[in-house]
Scaffold this motif. Structure first.
Motif, PDB file in Angstrom:
ATOM      1  N   TYR A  14       0.824  -1.186   0.000  1.00  0.00           N
ATOM      2  CA  TYR A  14       0.000   0.000   0.000  1.00  0.00           C
ATOM      3  C   TYR A  14       0.873   1.257   0.000  1.00  0.00           C
TER       4      TYR A  14
ATOM      5  N   SER B 109       0.411   5.807   0.599  1.00  0.00           N
ATOM      6  CA  SER B 109      -0.451   6.911   1.010  1.00  0.00           C
ATOM      7  C   SER B 109       0.323   8.208   0.809  1.00  0.00           C
TER       8      SER B 109
ATOM      9  N   ASP C  81      -5.148   7.876   4.376  1.00  0.00           N
ATOM     10  CA  ASP C  81      -5.890   7.184   3.327  1.00  0.00           C
ATOM     11  C   ASP C  81      -4.916   6.341   2.511  1.00  0.00           C
TER      12      ASP C  81
ATOM     13  N   HIS D 268      -3.862   3.271  -0.316  1.00  0.00           N
ATOM     14  CA  HIS D 268      -4.233   2.763  -1.623  1.00  0.00           C
ATOM     15  C   HIS D 268      -3.429   1.501  -1.914  1.00  0.00           C
ATOM     16  N   SER D 269      -4.138   0.450  -2.312  1.00  0.00           N
ATOM     17  CA  SER D 269      -3.465  -0.775  -2.717  1.00  0.00           C
ATOM     18  C   SER D 269      -2.702  -0.546  -4.017  1.00  0.00           C
TER      19      SER D 269
ATOM     20  N   GLU E 212      -9.647  -1.220   6.910  1.00  0.00           N
ATOM     21  CA  GLU E 212     -10.418  -0.029   6.533  1.00  0.00           C
ATOM     22  C   GLU E 212      -9.481   1.050   6.012  1.00  0.00           C
ATOM     23  N   ASN E 213     -10.058   2.106   5.477  1.00  0.00           N
ATOM     24  CA  ASN E 213      -9.309   3.220   4.878  1.00  0.00           C
ATOM     25  C   ASN E 213      -8.378   2.736   3.766  1.00  0.00           C
ATOM     26  N   ILE E 214      -8.819   1.714   3.058  1.00  0.00           N
ATOM     27  CA  ILE E 214      -8.046   1.168   1.947  1.00  0.00           C
ATOM     28  C   ILE E 214      -8.914   1.219   0.683  1.00  0.00           C
ATOM     29  N   ASP E 215      -8.327   1.664  -0.424  1.00  0.00           N
ATOM     30  CA  ASP E 215      -9.068   1.535  -1.681  1.00  0.00           C
ATOM     31  C   ASP E 215      -8.176   0.866  -2.716  1.00  0.00           C
TER      32      ASP E 215
END
Length: 512
Positions: free
Chosen positions: A452, A454, A459, A461-462, A509-512
């Motif tokens: 990930y 950020s 926040d 991101h994968s 959580e807090n991952i997109d």
């Protein structure tokens, strides 16, 4: 004693445990990492902390310096033997990269420096025994041998004992031998000589063997000590209350080889290994042999024990915690905790092709059943071709980082091994500060890592793809977190790591 196995869900292989008074000390293999051979301390055999290392660097040849295409992955410190005799601590360890067996001595195991001597040749899986004025070393694979050392344990004794004491030791476990007997641990208990070994029958797991004799070179009789889930290799130790335990380990997938305690019950002069409490736990606390680091270190006092481990100090005398080890020999001129207080600065001293060749990669263990590590990095002083970030380090590695190019900076996710490397995703960034995170899932040997990034530390991101981790023999270690910076075009760039933070929870959580 109350405990759950593994007592440390992390890579602590080839353990050797002794008791001195009411304190236990344990050494372990760390292969190509420096400082090398950690000394861990416990008062209960369950909770361990690192208190010292035996050496800063073992040698300074091409293999240790990652020069001329050479390395010592899986070949540095190998299966140490720890002993205490006449107020002196001794540790023997072999290295396949130097073709030597080393014997270290100190009178202060927690704070002291170790005096080093060496013997030509690898005495494989050796075990020391001090016995009525004699010093012996038991070693070997298949045929188990004994050789006698000088009284100061610094050299082979001319004309001393040198013979096979247990021929073809695997045979008591059957003829279906995959790995011949090795991993010797010799102990003298109540006048008898006990040798503990392992063998690995084809298609089965490690099996613990035990032999005993009335003389060091007498007739040894043997038995299978334990055949349970591959838990094997180690010796036995008693407590101040007279209880006995075997200290063994188990191959535990990509996280590495994890220590197990097995209760001992004496029957007719045999230490019977009991099967209770040997199922691997489903949860575990964060072990004390890892930790987060804000890199807010203070200047070391001249009397500090850290001075015994000079590679933990930068050139101004600021220290790294003992949980950290460098991948191969570090170069003290090119890392610093003092040039920018509150940050770890990694500077590029040379050009290399890939992460496995990078000097000054700082590592520490991963742990199960799951763990997460994140780092904040400031990147404004990178040069064209520099790559820096956070790695899941083993032969089959993955990393998330930033790549500086003449066209700007890019956040990248990369997977590779000793033969090839693949860049799976590139994302342009104009930020001077980036955040990276890797989640490790070791539950039920799923053995997957997820990457990930950020831009604000909140926040996430994968990026790229997950890494299917595999424990491989060429590196012979469990996966590690690695903080790295290396140059592919020109030297001189640097990055500043603001922090490294550990968690025993992976992203939800807090991952997109």
């Amino acid at each position: 004693m109350i405990f759950d196995n593994p007592i440390i869900w992390s890579d602590v292989p080839d353990i050797d445990v002794i008791r001195v008074g009411d304190v236990f000390y344990m050494s372990s293999t760390t292969m190509h990492l420096n400082p090398g051979v950690p000394i861990m301390k416990s008062t209960d055999l369950v909770n361990w902390e690192i208190v010292n290392y035996v050496y800063d660097v073992l040698e300074e040849n091409d293999e240790q310096l990652l020069n001329n295409g050479k390395n010592e992955y899986g070949k540095g410190s190998w299966a140490s033997s720890l002993r205490f005799h006449n107020n002196t601590f001794y540790l023997a360890v072999a290295s396949f990269s130097t073709d030597k067996t080393y014997i270290f001595q100190t009178d202060d195991i927690e704070n002291g420096e170790w005096k080093k001597s060496s013997i030509t040749g690898v005495y494989h899986d050796m075990s020391l025994l001090f016995d009525e004025g004699h010093v012996y070393m038991v070693y070997g694979g298949g045929d188990i041998r004994v050789i006698e050392l000088t009284s100061d344990a610094t050299a082979i004794k001319e004309g001393g004992l040198d013979k096979v004491i247990i021929p073809n030791a695997s045979l008591i476990a059957g003829t279906n031998v995959g790995l011949p007997a090795e991993g010797a641990h010799i102990q003298k208990i109540d006048g008898k000589y006990y040798v503990f070994l392992i063998t690995w029958p084809k298609g089965e797991g490690r099996t613990q063997l035990m032999f005993r004799a009335d003389k060091i070179d007498g007739d040894y009789e043997g038995r299978i000590a334990l055949d349970d889930s591959g838990i094997a290799q180690g010796g036995i130790v008693d407590t101040v209350h007279g209880d006995w335990y075997a200290m063994l380990f188990q191959d535990h997938g990509a996280v590495g080889r994890t220590p197990f305690i097995v209760p001992i019950e004496w029957q007719d002069g045999w230490p019977i290994h009991k099967n209770e409490k040997q199922s691997a736990r489903e949860s575990a606390p964060i072990p004390a042999i890892v930790s987060s680091d804000e890199f807010n270190q203070a200047l070391v006092d001249n009397n500090s024990s850290y001075l015994a481990n000079i590679e933990a100090l930068d050139d101004k005398g600021f220290k790294l915690p003992l949980v950290w080890q460098w991948n191969h020999n570090p170069d003290r001129k090119y890392w610093s905790l003092s040039e920018r207080p509150g940050y770890l600065r990694l500077k590029n001293s040379r050009v290399c092709n890939r992460i496995l060749e990078a000097r000054n990669m700082l590592t520490q263990r991963t742990f199960g059943p799951e763990c997460s590590g994140q780092a904040a990095i400031e990147i404004s002083d990178m040069k064209d071709g520099d790559i820096a970030g956070l790695a899941a380090l083993q032969e089959n590695y993955g990393f998330v980082g930033v790549k500086a190019t003449s066209d700007g900076n890019f956040i990248v996710m990369v997977k590779g091994d000793s033969e090839e490397e693949q860049e799976l995703e590139m994302i342009p960034t104009t930020s001077d500060r980036v955040y990276f995170k890797i989640d490790f899932d070791f539950k039920k040997m799923i053995d997957q890592a997820f990457f990930y990034y950020s831009l604000d530390g909140e926040d996430w991101h994968s990026i790229g793809d997950h890494l299917q981790m595999r424990y491989t023999i060429p590196h012979f270690m469990g996966y590690r977190f690695g903080l790295f910076n290396f140059a592919t075009i020109t030297s001189g760039g640097f990055v500043d790591f603001d922090y490294f933070r550990l968690s025993d929870q992976i992203a939800t959580e807090n991952i997109d």
